[in-house]
Design a protein around this motif. Structure first.
Motif, PDB file in Angstrom:
ATOM      1  N   LEU A  72      -7.574  -1.585   2.781  1.00 23.13           N
ATOM      2  CA  LEU A  72      -6.146  -1.890   2.756  1.00 23.13           C
ATOM      3  C   LEU A  72      -5.650  -2.094   4.183  1.00 23.13           C
ATOM      4  O   LEU A  72      -6.059  -1.370   5.094  1.00 23.13           O
ATOM      5  CB  LEU A  72      -5.375  -0.755   2.076  1.00 23.13           C
ATOM      6  CG  LEU A  72      -5.781  -0.483   0.623  1.00 23.13           C
ATOM      7  CD1 LEU A  72      -5.077   0.758   0.093  1.00 23.13           C
ATOM      8  CD2 LEU A  72      -5.485  -1.690  -0.257  1.00 23.13           C
ATOM      9  N   PRO A  73      -4.779  -3.073   4.406  1.00 20.52           N
ATOM     10  CA  PRO A  73      -4.381  -3.421   5.781  1.00 20.52           C
ATOM     11  C   PRO A  73      -3.537  -2.347   6.452  1.00 20.52           C
ATOM     12  O   PRO A  73      -2.578  -1.829   5.869  1.00 20.52           O
ATOM     13  CB  PRO A  73      -3.587  -4.721   5.602  1.00 20.52           C
ATOM     14  CG  PRO A  73      -3.144  -4.717   4.181  1.00 20.52           C
ATOM     15  CD  PRO A  73      -4.197  -3.986   3.408  1.00 20.52           C
ATOM     16  N   GLY A  74      -3.900  -2.029   7.688  1.00 23.79           N
ATOM     17  CA  GLY A  74      -3.153  -1.045   8.456  1.00 23.79           C
ATOM     18  C   GLY A  74      -1.762  -1.511   8.831  1.00 23.79           C
ATOM     19  O   GLY A  74      -0.911  -0.699   9.204  1.00 23.79           O
ATOM     20  N   ALA A 116      -2.021  -1.972  -3.963  1.00 29.77           N
ATOM     21  CA  ALA A 116      -3.096  -1.414  -4.788  1.00 29.77           C
ATOM     22  C   ALA A 116      -2.803  -1.588  -6.273  1.00 29.77           C
ATOM     23  O   ALA A 116      -3.698  -1.928  -7.057  1.00 29.77           O
ATOM     24  CB  ALA A 116      -3.293   0.065  -4.458  1.00 29.77           C
ATOM     25  N   VAL A 117      -1.559  -1.363  -6.669  1.00 31.77           N
ATOM     26  CA  VAL A 117      -1.182  -1.515  -8.079  1.00 31.77           C
ATOM     27  C   VAL A 117      -1.451  -2.940  -8.549  1.00 31.77           C
ATOM     28  O   VAL A 117      -1.989  -3.166  -9.645  1.00 31.77           O
ATOM     29  CB  VAL A 117       0.302  -1.147  -8.285  1.00 31.77           C
ATOM     30  CG1 VAL A 117       0.781  -1.580  -9.666  1.00 31.77           C
ATOM     31  CG2 VAL A 117       0.502   0.352  -8.113  1.00 31.77           C
ATOM     32  N   GLU A 118      -1.119  -3.928  -7.719  1.00 31.12           N
ATOM     33  CA  GLU A 118      -1.344  -5.327  -8.116  1.00 31.12           C
ATOM     34  C   GLU A 118      -2.831  -5.656  -8.162  1.00 31.12           C
ATOM     35  O   GLU A 118      -3.291  -6.360  -9.073  1.00 31.12           O
ATOM     36  CB  GLU A 118      -0.624  -6.280  -7.161  1.00 31.12           C
ATOM     37  CG  GLU A 118      -0.721  -7.723  -7.620  1.00 31.12           C
ATOM     38  CD  GLU A 118       0.138  -8.684  -6.815  1.00 31.12           C
ATOM     39  OE1 GLU A 118      -0.081  -9.908  -6.942  1.00 31.12           O
ATOM     40  OE2 GLU A 118       1.020  -8.216  -6.064  1.00 31.12           O
ATOM     41  N   VAL A 119      -3.601  -5.161  -7.204  1.00 31.58           N
ATOM     42  CA  VAL A 119      -5.046  -5.394  -7.216  1.00 31.58           C
ATOM     43  C   VAL A 119      -5.664  -4.798  -8.478  1.00 31.58           C
ATOM     44  O   VAL A 119      -6.489  -5.432  -9.149  1.00 31.58           O
ATOM     45  CB  VAL A 119      -5.706  -4.793  -5.956  1.00 31.58           C
ATOM     46  CG1 VAL A 119      -7.232  -4.777  -6.097  1.00 31.58           C
ATOM     47  CG2 VAL A 119      -5.313  -5.589  -4.716  1.00 31.58           C
ATOM     48  N   THR A 165      -4.233 -11.780  -2.769  1.00 34.67           N
ATOM     49  CA  THR A 165      -3.234 -10.748  -3.072  1.00 34.67           C
ATOM     50  C   THR A 165      -2.856  -9.983  -1.811  1.00 34.67           C
ATOM     51  O   THR A 165      -1.674  -9.720  -1.552  1.00 34.67           O
ATOM     52  CB  THR A 165      -3.775  -9.783  -4.142  1.00 34.67           C
ATOM     53  OG1 THR A 165      -4.147 -10.524  -5.310  1.00 34.67           O
ATOM     54  CG2 THR A 165      -2.721  -8.752  -4.526  1.00 34.67           C
ATOM     55  N   ILE A 166      -3.853  -9.615  -1.011  1.00 34.25           N
ATOM     56  CA  ILE A 166      -3.581  -8.925   0.257  1.00 34.25           C
ATOM     57  C   ILE A 166      -2.714  -9.801   1.159  1.00 34.25           C
ATOM     58  O   ILE A 166      -1.721  -9.340   1.744  1.00 34.25           O
ATOM     59  CB  ILE A 166      -4.900  -8.557   0.962  1.00 34.25           C
ATOM     60  CG1 ILE A 166      -5.657  -7.497   0.159  1.00 34.25           C
ATOM     61  CG2 ILE A 166      -4.630  -8.057   2.388  1.00 34.25           C
ATOM     62  CD1 ILE A 166      -7.054  -7.218   0.678  1.00 34.25           C
ATOM     63  N   ASN A 167      -3.067 -11.072   1.261  1.00 37.25           N
ATOM     64  CA  ASN A 167      -2.316 -11.979   2.138  1.00 37.25           C
ATOM     65  C   ASN A 167      -0.882 -12.179   1.662  1.00 37.25           C
ATOM     66  O   ASN A 167       0.039 -12.318   2.476  1.00 37.25           O
ATOM     67  CB  ASN A 167      -3.042 -13.325   2.231  1.00 37.25           C
ATOM     68  CG  ASN A 167      -4.302 -13.240   3.068  1.00 37.25           C
ATOM     69  OD1 ASN A 167      -4.413 -12.381   3.941  1.00 37.25           O
ATOM     70  ND2 ASN A 167      -5.260 -14.115   2.804  1.00 37.25           N
ATOM     71  N   ARG A 168      -0.694 -12.186   0.359  1.00 41.46           N
ATOM     72  CA  ARG A 168       0.660 -12.332  -0.176  1.00 41.46           C
ATOM     73  C   ARG A 168       1.529 -11.135   0.213  1.00 41.46           C
ATOM     74  O   ARG A 168       2.706 -11.290   0.560  1.00 41.46           O
ATOM     75  CB  ARG A 168       0.601 -12.494  -1.695  1.00 41.46           C
ATOM     76  CG  ARG A 168       1.938 -12.836  -2.331  1.00 41.46           C
ATOM     77  CD  ARG A 168       1.771 -13.416  -3.721  1.00 41.46           C
ATOM     78  NE  ARG A 168       1.017 -12.541  -4.603  1.00 41.46           N
ATOM     79  CZ  ARG A 168      -0.233 -12.774  -5.010  1.00 41.46           C
ATOM     80  NH1 ARG A 168      -0.875 -13.857  -4.591  1.00 41.46           N
ATOM     81  NH2 ARG A 168      -0.849 -11.942  -5.823  1.00 41.46           N
ATOM     82  N   HIS A 169       0.950  -9.947   0.186  1.00 42.37           N
ATOM     83  CA  HIS A 169       1.707  -8.753   0.570  1.00 42.37           C
ATOM     84  C   HIS A 169       1.942  -8.711   2.079  1.00 42.37           C
ATOM     85  O   HIS A 169       3.001  -8.251   2.529  1.00 42.37           O
ATOM     86  CB  HIS A 169       0.974  -7.499   0.097  1.00 42.37           C
ATOM     87  CG  HIS A 169       1.179  -7.209  -1.360  1.00 42.37           C
ATOM     88  ND1 HIS A 169       1.986  -6.192  -1.818  1.00 42.37           N
ATOM     89  CD2 HIS A 169       0.698  -7.834  -2.473  1.00 42.37           C
ATOM     90  CE1 HIS A 169       1.986  -6.190  -3.143  1.00 42.37           C
ATOM     91  NE2 HIS A 169       1.206  -7.172  -3.568  1.00 42.37           N
TER      92      HIS A 169
END
Length: 240
Positions: A76-78, A89-92, A180-184
């Motif tokens: 998870l990104p710092g 995390a919920v979306e993943v 998903t990470i990039n969207r957040h």
């Protein structure tokens, strides 16, 4: 700086319950003190909404050579706050667990080399797909009966696909997680992005960094750790 790490593992029958205790930091593992989020979902009724009951049943009833569970580990990104990472995390989890029983945890230990939070997601899933039919635990894990599904166990995901199809599916999942990470990251105003592709596919002229492991890091001198971290940052800077 955000980096992409996505790993899939599987565990054999007899190990599911112990591993669930590990990710939930229960019993012996509670002394680690790095659990910051835990949840579960899609559990069959006979578990009483208790994931421990699920994993004990997996270890007892699943077939001898079956994969008792799958585990996805996601960095998870710092750049994101703890609450923002929980939302990520919920979306993943929603994307990776349609119809599958699961247990999830976020750990936030301090990295042994740099002393910064190494926040990451552990997602354990059972491959038995929900088909709307209630079964007792002992039948839940029996072989699926396509003709009379109520007389057999739940169908397992992944069945009937060859190696190339499974590889392509894994690549697609990696991309979906990275997207998903990039969207957040974008949602919260960060310019940095992660990439699910290999360094070679990205055109990055450096070799992937090997995971050292706790034992090797503990054996390094303070000077050795400092040199390793300095070299790590230089390689990343040169590649950008």
């Amino acid at each position: 700086m955000a980096t992409f790490h996505f790993q899939i593992k599987s565990g054999r029958k007899g190990t599911a319950s112990d591993h669930a205790s590990y990710i939930a930091r229960k019993g012996f593992h509670s002394k680690r003190g790095d659990l910051v989020y835990a949840s579960h979902g899609n559990l069959p009724d006979w578990t009483g909404d208790d994931p421990d009951v699920l994993w004990r049943a997996v270890d007892r009833y699943d077939r001898k050579n079956a994969a008792a569970y799958r585990e996805a580990i996601v960095a998870l990104p710092g750049e994101l706050t703890p609450k923002q990472n929980e939302a990520l995390a919920v979306e993943v989890v929603e994307k990776l667990t349609p119809g599958k029983p699961y247990q999830v945890a976020i750990h936030a230990p301090l990295s042994s080399l740099e002393g910064v939070s190494n926040r990451h997601l552990h997602l354990m899933t059972c491959d038995r797909m929900d088909d709307g039919i209630e079964r007792p635990a002992e039948r839940f894990f029996s072989r699926h009966n396509a003709t009379r599904p109520e007389q057999g166990g739940r169908r397992k995901s992944g069945g009937g696909r060859n190696r190339m199809q499974l590889r392509d599916e894994l690549i697609a999942v990696r991309k979906e997680v990275a997207d998903t990470i990039n969207r957040h990251l974008e949602l919260h105003g960060h310019a940095v992005r992660v990439d699910h592709r290999t360094l070679k596919a990205q055109g990055v002229a450096r070799t992937a960094e090997r995971h050292l492991g706790q034992a090797r890091i503990r054996g390094m001198s303070a000077e050795g750790r400092e040199q390793f971290v300095s070299l790590r940052h230089k390689r990343k800077s040169d590649a950008e």
